[in-house]
Design a protein around this motif. Structure first.
Motif, PDB file in Angstrom:
ATOM      1  N   LYS A   1     -47.496  -0.851 -14.861  1.00  0.00           N
ATOM      2  CA  LYS A   1     -46.544  -1.014 -13.759  1.00  0.00           C
ATOM      3  C   LYS A   1     -45.417   0.010 -13.877  1.00  0.00           C
ATOM      4  O   LYS A   1     -44.979   0.602 -12.861  1.00  0.00           O
ATOM      5  CB  LYS A   1     -45.966  -2.422 -13.769  1.00  0.00           C
ATOM      6  N   ALA A   2     -44.948   0.243 -15.098  1.00  0.00           N
ATOM      7  CA  ALA A   2     -43.888   1.242 -15.298  1.00  0.00           C
ATOM      8  C   ALA A   2     -44.388   2.638 -14.965  1.00  0.00           C
ATOM      9  O   ALA A   2     -43.640   3.466 -14.387  1.00  0.00           O
ATOM     10  CB  ALA A   2     -43.394   1.191 -16.738  1.00  0.00           C
ATOM     11  N   ALA A   3     -45.629   2.914 -15.303  1.00  0.00           N
ATOM     12  CA  ALA A   3     -46.195   4.228 -14.987  1.00  0.00           C
ATOM     13  C   ALA A   3     -46.291   4.432 -13.486  1.00  0.00           C
ATOM     14  O   ALA A   3     -46.045   5.542 -12.978  1.00  0.00           O
ATOM     15  CB  ALA A   3     -47.571   4.372 -15.639  1.00  0.00           C
ATOM     16  N   VAL A   4     -46.595   3.377 -12.774  1.00  0.00           N
ATOM     17  CA  VAL A   4     -46.660   3.477 -11.315  1.00  0.00           C
ATOM     18  C   VAL A   4     -45.275   3.728 -10.743  1.00  0.00           C
ATOM     19  O   VAL A   4     -45.091   4.575  -9.836  1.00  0.00           O
ATOM     20  CB  VAL A   4     -47.277   2.186 -10.714  1.00  0.00           C
ATOM     21  N   ALA A   5     -44.301   3.042 -11.283  1.00  0.00           N
ATOM     22  CA  ALA A   5     -42.927   3.244 -10.795  1.00  0.00           C
ATOM     23  C   ALA A   5     -42.453   4.667 -11.068  1.00  0.00           C
ATOM     24  O   ALA A   5     -41.806   5.312 -10.213  1.00  0.00           O
ATOM     25  CB  ALA A   5     -41.987   2.240 -11.450  1.00  0.00           C
ATOM     26  N   GLN A   6     -42.780   5.193 -12.251  1.00  0.00           N
ATOM     27  CA  GLN A   6     -42.391   6.566 -12.576  1.00  0.00           C
ATOM     28  C   GLN A   6     -43.107   7.568 -11.679  1.00  0.00           C
ATOM     29  O   GLN A   6     -42.498   8.517 -11.176  1.00  0.00           O
ATOM     30  CB  GLN A   6     -42.696   6.850 -14.039  1.00  0.00           C
ATOM     31  N   ALA A   7     -44.393   7.349 -11.458  1.00  0.00           N
ATOM     32  CA  ALA A   7     -45.145   8.262 -10.596  1.00  0.00           C
ATOM     33  C   ALA A   7     -44.632   8.206  -9.169  1.00  0.00           C
ATOM     34  O   ALA A   7     -44.562   9.244  -8.469  1.00  0.00           O
ATOM     35  CB  ALA A   7     -46.630   7.906 -10.643  1.00  0.00           C
ATOM     36  N   ASP A   8     -44.208   7.054  -8.749  1.00  0.00           N
ATOM     37  CA  ASP A   8     -43.668   6.919  -7.400  1.00  0.00           C
ATOM     38  C   ASP A   8     -42.337   7.664  -7.274  1.00  0.00           C
ATOM     39  O   ASP A   8     -42.060   8.338  -6.254  1.00  0.00           O
ATOM     40  CB  ASP A   8     -43.495   5.440  -7.074  1.00  0.00           C
ATOM     41  N   ALA A   9     -41.500   7.571  -8.323  1.00  0.00           N
ATOM     42  CA  ALA A   9     -40.223   8.292  -8.302  1.00  0.00           C
ATOM     43  C   ALA A   9     -40.445   9.795  -8.301  1.00  0.00           C
ATOM     44  O   ALA A   9     -39.765  10.544  -7.580  1.00  0.00           O
ATOM     45  CB  ALA A   9     -39.380   7.875  -9.496  1.00  0.00           C
ATOM     46  N   ASN A  10     -41.396  10.271  -9.096  1.00  0.00           N
ATOM     47  CA  ASN A  10     -41.710  11.701  -9.124  1.00  0.00           C
ATOM     48  C   ASN A  10     -42.204  12.185  -7.760  1.00  0.00           C
ATOM     49  O   ASN A  10     -41.889  13.299  -7.322  1.00  0.00           O
ATOM     50  CB  ASN A  10     -42.748  12.005 -10.189  1.00  0.00           C
TER      51      ASN A  10
ATOM     52  N   ALA B   1     -54.281   3.161  -9.932  1.00  0.00           N
ATOM     53  CA  ALA B   1     -55.621   2.769 -10.397  1.00  0.00           C
ATOM     54  C   ALA B   1     -55.553   2.182 -11.803  1.00  0.00           C
ATOM     55  O   ALA B   1     -56.219   1.173 -12.120  1.00  0.00           O
ATOM     56  CB  ALA B   1     -56.553   3.972 -10.364  1.00  0.00           C
ATOM     57  N   ASN B   2     -54.750   2.789 -12.684  1.00  0.00           N
ATOM     58  CA  ASN B   2     -54.577   2.238 -14.037  1.00  0.00           C
ATOM     59  C   ASN B   2     -53.949   0.856 -13.980  1.00  0.00           C
ATOM     60  O   ASN B   2     -54.276  -0.029 -14.789  1.00  0.00           O
ATOM     61  CB  ASN B   2     -53.712   3.179 -14.868  1.00  0.00           C
ATOM     62  N   LEU B   3     -53.029   0.663 -13.038  1.00  0.00           N
ATOM     63  CA  LEU B   3     -52.426  -0.659 -12.885  1.00  0.00           C
ATOM     64  C   LEU B   3     -53.477  -1.698 -12.455  1.00  0.00           C
ATOM     65  O   LEU B   3     -53.449  -2.832 -12.938  1.00  0.00           O
ATOM     66  CB  LEU B   3     -51.288  -0.584 -11.864  1.00  0.00           C
ATOM     67  N   MET B   4     -54.366  -1.291 -11.574  1.00  0.00           N
ATOM     68  CA  MET B   4     -55.410  -2.206 -11.142  1.00  0.00           C
ATOM     69  C   MET B   4     -56.327  -2.592 -12.309  1.00  0.00           C
ATOM     70  O   MET B   4     -56.696  -3.756 -12.467  1.00  0.00           O
ATOM     71  CB  MET B   4     -56.227  -1.563 -10.017  1.00  0.00           C
ATOM     72  N   VAL B   5     -56.676  -1.606 -13.154  1.00  0.00           N
ATOM     73  CA  VAL B   5     -57.505  -1.897 -14.328  1.00  0.00           C
ATOM     74  C   VAL B   5     -56.778  -2.846 -15.269  1.00  0.00           C
ATOM     75  O   VAL B   5     -57.352  -3.826 -15.770  1.00  0.00           O
ATOM     76  CB  VAL B   5     -57.883  -0.587 -15.046  1.00  0.00           C
TER      77      VAL B   5
ATOM     78  N   ASP C   1     -55.902 -15.118 -25.361  1.00  0.00           N
ATOM     79  CA  ASP C   1     -54.645 -14.481 -25.764  1.00  0.00           C
ATOM     80  C   ASP C   1     -54.404 -13.234 -24.912  1.00  0.00           C
ATOM     81  O   ASP C   1     -55.204 -12.283 -24.933  1.00  0.00           O
ATOM     82  CB  ASP C   1     -54.742 -14.103 -27.239  1.00  0.00           C
ATOM     83  N   ASP C   2     -53.297 -13.199 -24.173  1.00  0.00           N
ATOM     84  CA  ASP C   2     -53.008 -12.089 -23.258  1.00  0.00           C
ATOM     85  C   ASP C   2     -51.763 -11.298 -23.659  1.00  0.00           C
ATOM     86  O   ASP C   2     -51.185 -10.589 -22.826  1.00  0.00           O
ATOM     87  CB  ASP C   2     -52.845 -12.611 -21.830  1.00  0.00           C
ATOM     88  N   SER C   3     -51.380 -11.414 -24.910  1.00  0.00           N
ATOM     89  CA  SER C   3     -50.162 -10.704 -25.338  1.00  0.00           C
ATOM     90  C   SER C   3     -50.338  -9.189 -25.220  1.00  0.00           C
ATOM     91  O   SER C   3     -49.455  -8.483 -24.703  1.00  0.00           O
ATOM     92  CB  SER C   3     -49.795 -11.083 -26.775  1.00  0.00           C
ATOM     93  N   ASN C   4     -51.480  -8.672 -25.667  1.00  0.00           N
ATOM     94  CA  ASN C   4     -51.718  -7.231 -25.584  1.00  0.00           C
ATOM     95  C   ASN C   4     -52.004  -6.800 -24.152  1.00  0.00           C
ATOM     96  O   ASN C   4     -51.513  -5.761 -23.698  1.00  0.00           O
ATOM     97  CB  ASN C   4     -52.884  -6.826 -26.483  1.00  0.00           C
ATOM     98  N   THR C   5     -52.812  -7.573 -23.450  1.00  0.00           N
ATOM     99  CA  THR C   5     -53.148  -7.185 -22.071  1.00  0.00           C
ATOM    100  C   THR C   5     -51.937  -7.269 -21.158  1.00  0.00           C
ATOM    101  O   THR C   5     -51.804  -6.469 -20.225  1.00  0.00           O
ATOM    102  CB  THR C   5     -54.265  -8.104 -21.536  1.00  0.00           C
ATOM    103  N   ARG C   6     -51.018  -8.213 -21.423  1.00  0.00           N
ATOM    104  CA  ARG C   6     -49.816  -8.319 -20.611  1.00  0.00           C
ATOM    105  C   ARG C   6     -48.899  -7.122 -20.854  1.00  0.00           C
ATOM    106  O   ARG C   6     -48.283  -6.586 -19.915  1.00  0.00           O
ATOM    107  CB  ARG C   6     -49.096  -9.624 -20.906  1.00  0.00           C
ATOM    108  N   ALA C   7     -48.841  -6.671 -22.101  1.00  0.00           N
ATOM    109  CA  ALA C   7     -48.039  -5.479 -22.403  1.00  0.00           C
ATOM    110  C   ALA C   7     -48.641  -4.241 -21.743  1.00  0.00           C
ATOM    111  O   ALA C   7     -47.914  -3.392 -21.206  1.00  0.00           O
ATOM    112  CB  ALA C   7     -47.946  -5.276 -23.908  1.00  0.00           C
ATOM    113  N   THR C   8     -49.955  -4.154 -21.766  1.00  0.00           N
ATOM    114  CA  THR C   8     -50.617  -3.020 -21.100  1.00  0.00           C
ATOM    115  C   THR C   8     -50.369  -3.056 -19.601  1.00  0.00           C
ATOM    116  O   THR C   8     -50.170  -2.010 -18.961  1.00  0.00           O
ATOM    117  CB  THR C   8     -52.129  -3.056 -21.390  1.00  0.00           C
ATOM    118  N   LEU C   9     -50.378  -4.251 -19.042  1.00  0.00           N
ATOM    119  CA  LEU C   9     -50.107  -4.382 -17.615  1.00  0.00           C
ATOM    120  C   LEU C   9     -48.692  -3.946 -17.282  1.00  0.00           C
ATOM    121  O   LEU C   9     -48.460  -3.231 -16.284  1.00  0.00           O
ATOM    122  CB  LEU C   9     -50.329  -5.837 -17.188  1.00  0.00           C
ATOM    123  N   GLU C  10     -47.715  -4.313 -18.102  1.00  0.00           N
ATOM    124  CA  GLU C  10     -46.328  -3.901 -17.863  1.00  0.00           C
ATOM    125  C   GLU C  10     -46.191  -2.390 -17.991  1.00  0.00           C
ATOM    126  O   GLU C  10     -45.453  -1.739 -17.223  1.00  0.00           O
ATOM    127  CB  GLU C  10     -45.400  -4.613 -18.840  1.00  0.00           C
TER     128      GLU C  10
END
Length: 429
Positions: A138-147, A205-209, A126-135
């Motif tokens: 990804k959003a955190a990476v996009a925000q950090a990139d914009a900053n 790095a969090n995205l990779m984890v 079951d990857d429902s929780n892990t898929r949400a964590t992955l998304e």
């Protein structure tokens, strides 16, 4: 004249009368001698009869003929068995495949007995929780990139202002306060840009984890092998730590690399000196007793089992076969060198014989046999080899063709009289 004649007649001894008187005692003495001789003869006959009827009865035994080991053992790999040991077939490469995290099983894609390749998907979790964590990562990476981009723009805007202020201060056009304000603004923009770069690295790095956790929801085969046990079913919880009760499992399945199968046997401490790495051997499986598998000693484990007084020996198969399965009972025969240049070992093997197991009283690596010589037996000490289903191997002390007693040897002693039973064994056995 008449008087003289009469006197002489009176003095004459009558020999006839004397003989008649003496004869009766002589006859009596002769009769006594005859009776004495007859009595002694009867006494001797009685003693002989008593010895004949009261003598120990001959012990019935069966007889076997010692056979040359070269003809008794027909081994295709060369050499003869000097030692036998029993054990089991084990796999050196075996894995119970599980998940890295505690998750619920969605589907299991394998069955017991199925062959799987390295990297093949065997289960999905079951990857429902892990898929949400992955998304989220990804959003955190996009925000950090914009900053980071915003900080870079601010730094680029502050740099030319600071450079102009620096030139104007050198020309004494502006005050020191205005120059210090421009310098502070530029330094703040540069520091913020560096901070946002590090934040972007952390987000990546969090995205990779998160991506790896997501990948762990797909369980793959670690190597090519056969599935021997299917432990989990869809809907159950799989935990790599320990079973928590209920429907929690510690693994998905067990995979065995069939090419890593070998036999592990326990060899008695008394005979471990007959085994060495690289030694030729043969393996007979309990499931296929007539199938002789060529093998070789891989290693002797350098420790002993004090409870069993044995040493573990690893034996590898020289040929692979689908009939060889893990945990099968096996019996290993350790062989001697078949070449004459092998020294004393080959000489011992060439002079070795095979007799029935119940024809010897074993005591470690030595024993006692009773050689049949006519109607009596002769006690003889021999050096023993291994005991197999064919019989007991004798390394020395017994030549081929020698007849030995078989049966209850505790009743026999040196020069015991025996009688050969009708069920005696012959050399053709």
């Amino acid at each position: 004249m008449d008087d003289k004649t009469s006197l002489l007649e009176q003095l004459r001894i009558d020999r006839g009368d004397e003989a008649r008187v003496a004869r009766p005692p002589i006859v009596a003495r002769r009769n006594w001698t005859v009776w004495l001789g007859a009595g002694l003869l009867l006494l001797v006959l009685a003693g002989a009869g008593a010895w004949y009827f009261l003598r120990p009865a001959a012990i019935p035994v069966r007889v076997a003929v010692a056979r040359p080991l070269a003809t008794a053992s027909n081994r295709s790999v060369g050499g003869v068995s000097m030692l036998d040991a029993s054990g089991y077939v084990v796999a050196r490469r075996e894995a119970t495949v599980s998940a890295k995290t505690t998750l619920r099983v969605l589907e299991v894609l394998i069955e017991e007995g199925q062959k799987v390749e390295e990297g093949q998907v065997i289960a999905r979790l079951d990857d429902s929780n892990t898929r949400a964590t992955l998304e989220q990562a990804k959003a955190a990476v996009a925000q950090a990139d914009a900053n980071t981009q915003a900080a870079k723009i601010a730094l680029d805007d502050a740099r030319p202002i600071y450079q102009r202020m620096e030139q104007q201060r050198a020309a004494s056009v502006i005050s020191a306060q205005d120059f210090d304000t421009a310098k502070a603004t530029y330094n703040a923009a540069e520091s913020n840009y560096l901070i946002q770069q590090r934040a972007l690295e952390a987000a990546r790095a969090n995205l990779m984890v998160a991506q790896r956790i997501q990948d762990d929801t797909i369980v793959r085969a670690p190597f090519t092998g056969i599935v021997t046990d299917k432990a989990a079913q869809p809907g159950e919880i799989v935990s790599p730590v320990s079973a928590g009760g209920g429907y929690t499992r510690t693994g998905i399945c067990t995979i065995v690399d069939m090419d890593s199968l070998e036999a592990d046997v326990d060899v008695s401490e008394n005979f471990i000196n007959r085994v060495h790495p690289g030694q030729a051997a043969t393996v007979r499986l309990n499931a296929y007793p007539d199938w002789e598998i060529p093998a070789q000693v891989l290693a002797i484990i350098p420790t002993a089992d004090r409870s069993k007084a044995t040493v573990k020996v690893r034996v590898g198969f020289k040929q692979k076969d689908a009939r060889i399965l893990p945990e099968m009972g096996a019996r290993v025969a350790f062989l001697t060198d078949a070449t004459p240049s092998s020294g004393s070992g080959s000489e011992t093997a060439s002079s070795a014989t095979l007799i029935p197991s119940d024809a010897v009283q074993a005591n470690g690596d030595t024993g006692t046999v009773f050689v049949v010589d006519g109607t009596r037996v002769e006690r003889r000490s021999v050096k023993l080899g291994s005991r197999t289903s064919e019989g007991q191997m004798v390394l020395s002390g017994l030549s081929p063709g020698t007849r030995v007693a078989v049966g209850d040897l505790s009743r026999l002693a040196d020069h015991t009289r025996i009688s050969i039973s009708d069920q005696s064994q012959t050399s053709s056995e």
